[in-house]
Design a protein around this motif. Structure first.
Motif, PDB file in Angstrom:
ATOM      1  N   MET A   1       0.812  -1.215  -0.074  1.00 35.25           N
ATOM      2  CA  MET A   1       0.051   0.010   0.088  1.00 35.25           C
ATOM      3  C   MET A   1       0.875   1.247   0.072  1.00 35.25           C
ATOM      4  O   MET A   1       0.529   2.372  -0.824  1.00 35.25           O
ATOM      5  N   LYS A   2       2.178   1.215   0.564  1.00 37.38           N
ATOM      6  CA  LYS A   2       3.045   2.214   0.722  1.00 37.38           C
ATOM      7  C   LYS A   2       3.635   2.601  -0.625  1.00 37.38           C
ATOM      8  O   LYS A   2       3.685   3.741  -0.876  1.00 37.38           O
ATOM      9  N   SER A   3       3.630   1.634  -1.602  1.00 33.92           N
ATOM     10  CA  SER A   3       4.236   1.896  -2.696  1.00 33.92           C
ATOM     11  C   SER A   3       3.277   2.539  -3.852  1.00 33.92           C
ATOM     12  O   SER A   3       3.599   3.219  -4.542  1.00 33.92           O
ATOM     13  N   LEU A   4       1.929   2.137  -3.553  1.00 33.44           N
ATOM     14  CA  LEU A   4       1.008   2.455  -4.359  1.00 33.44           C
ATOM     15  C   LEU A   4       0.731   4.134  -3.939  1.00 33.44           C
ATOM     16  O   LEU A   4       0.780   5.103  -4.699  1.00 33.44           O
ATOM     17  N   PHE A   5       0.790   4.481  -2.715  1.00 29.84           N
ATOM     18  CA  PHE A   5       1.008   5.876  -2.297  1.00 29.84           C
ATOM     19  C   PHE A   5       2.016   6.602  -2.759  1.00 29.84           C
ATOM     20  O   PHE A   5       1.919   7.958  -3.160  1.00 29.84           O
ATOM     21  N   ALA A   6       3.047   6.208  -2.746  1.00 29.49           N
ATOM     22  CA  ALA A   6       4.100   6.837  -3.260  1.00 29.49           C
ATOM     23  C   ALA A   6       4.208   7.095  -4.736  1.00 29.49           C
ATOM     24  O   ALA A   6       4.742   8.192  -5.240  1.00 29.49           O
ATOM     25  N   ILE A   7       3.973   6.063  -5.525  1.00 25.24           N
ATOM     26  CA  ILE A   7       3.496   6.155  -6.773  1.00 25.24           C
ATOM     27  C   ILE A   7       2.618   7.302  -7.151  1.00 25.24           C
ATOM     28  O   ILE A   7       2.792   8.284  -8.281  1.00 25.24           O
ATOM     29  N   PHE A   8       1.703   7.269  -6.388  1.00 25.86           N
ATOM     30  CA  PHE A   8       0.380   8.406  -6.500  1.00 25.86           C
ATOM     31  C   PHE A   8       1.215   9.779  -6.255  1.00 25.86           C
ATOM     32  O   PHE A   8       0.885  10.906  -6.946  1.00 25.86           O
ATOM     33  N   LYS A   9       1.875   9.910  -5.047  1.00 24.60           N
ATOM     34  CA  LYS A   9       2.432  11.153  -4.564  1.00 24.60           C
ATOM     35  C   LYS A   9       3.389  11.507  -5.893  1.00 24.60           C
ATOM     36  O   LYS A   9       3.710  12.918  -6.079  1.00 24.60           O
ATOM     37  N   ILE A  10       4.333  10.715  -6.547  1.00 23.74           N
ATOM     38  CA  ILE A  10       5.096  11.089  -7.513  1.00 23.74           C
ATOM     39  C   ILE A  10       4.626  11.744  -8.675  1.00 23.74           C
ATOM     40  O   ILE A  10       4.742  12.582  -9.272  1.00 23.74           O
ATOM     41  N   LEU A  11       3.215  10.872  -9.095  1.00 30.07           N
ATOM     42  CA  LEU A  11       2.371  11.432 -10.272  1.00 30.07           C
ATOM     43  C   LEU A  11       1.924  12.939  -9.782  1.00 30.07           C
ATOM     44  O   LEU A  11       1.899  13.539 -10.940  1.00 30.07           O
ATOM     45  N   ILE A  12       1.576  12.858  -8.860  1.00 30.15           N
ATOM     46  CA  ILE A  12       0.878  14.184  -8.485  1.00 30.15           C
ATOM     47  C   ILE A  12       1.921  15.405  -8.331  1.00 30.15           C
ATOM     48  O   ILE A  12       1.569  16.522  -9.015  1.00 30.15           O
ATOM     49  N   GLY A  13       3.095  15.138  -7.849  1.00 31.80           N
ATOM     50  CA  GLY A  13       4.140  16.058  -8.124  1.00 31.80           C
ATOM     51  C   GLY A  13       4.739  16.268  -9.585  1.00 31.80           C
ATOM     52  O   GLY A  13       4.749  17.533  -9.730  1.00 31.80           O
ATOM     53  N   LEU A  14       4.975  15.435 -10.200  1.00 33.97           N
ATOM     54  CA  LEU A  14       5.261  15.770 -11.593  1.00 33.97           C
ATOM     55  C   LEU A  14       4.296  16.314 -12.200  1.00 33.97           C
ATOM     56  O   LEU A  14       4.449  17.217 -13.122  1.00 33.97           O
ATOM     57  N   SER A  15       2.836  16.186 -12.215  1.00 34.63           N
ATOM     58  CA  SER A  15       1.945  16.919 -12.764  1.00 34.63           C
ATOM     59  C   SER A  15       1.693  18.147 -12.284  1.00 34.63           C
ATOM     60  O   SER A  15       1.378  19.176 -12.924  1.00 34.63           O
TER      61      SER A  15
END
Length: 103
Positions: A1-15
């Motif tokens: 679950m933490k890796s999914l959260f990290a992926i979403f955070k990275i996507l939000i940061g890049l966008s």
């Protein structure tokens, strides 16, 4: 679950960075209008551009807060980290607008 959260955070940061980049370069007028606004009304133009870029970044920050709320039971994400994200958003916005105004 933490890796999914990290992926979403990275996507939000890049966008967020991409959205703020496009917001700082957005102009309806011509190149001459842009240059005239910078030469005649630099500070007004700078702060209006900064405000627009911060609003776009703020929308992505709200999405990030929503993601924190959704994953609140699974991931420990403190208020200090949110403050760091907000500070980074403001700093990146100032840098992007400054670079845009100099060119």
């Amino acid at each position: 679950m933490k890796s999914l959260f990290a992926i979403f955070k990275i996507l939000i940061g890049l966008s967020s960075i991409a959205g703020m980049y496009f917001a700082s370069h957005f102009s309806i007028g011509s190149k001459q209008d842009w240059d005239t606004a910078i030469q005649n009304n630099f500070w007004e133009f700078f702060f209006s551009r900064l405000l627009f870029t911060l609003i776009i970044g703020g929308l992505f920050f709200l999405v990030s807060l929503l993601l924190n709320w959704i994953f609140r039971k699974k991931v420990n994400y403190g208020k200090n980290t949110n403050l760091i994200e907000l500070s980074a958003l403001i700093f990146i916005s100032i840098v992007m607008v400054s670079i845009t105004m100099m060119k």
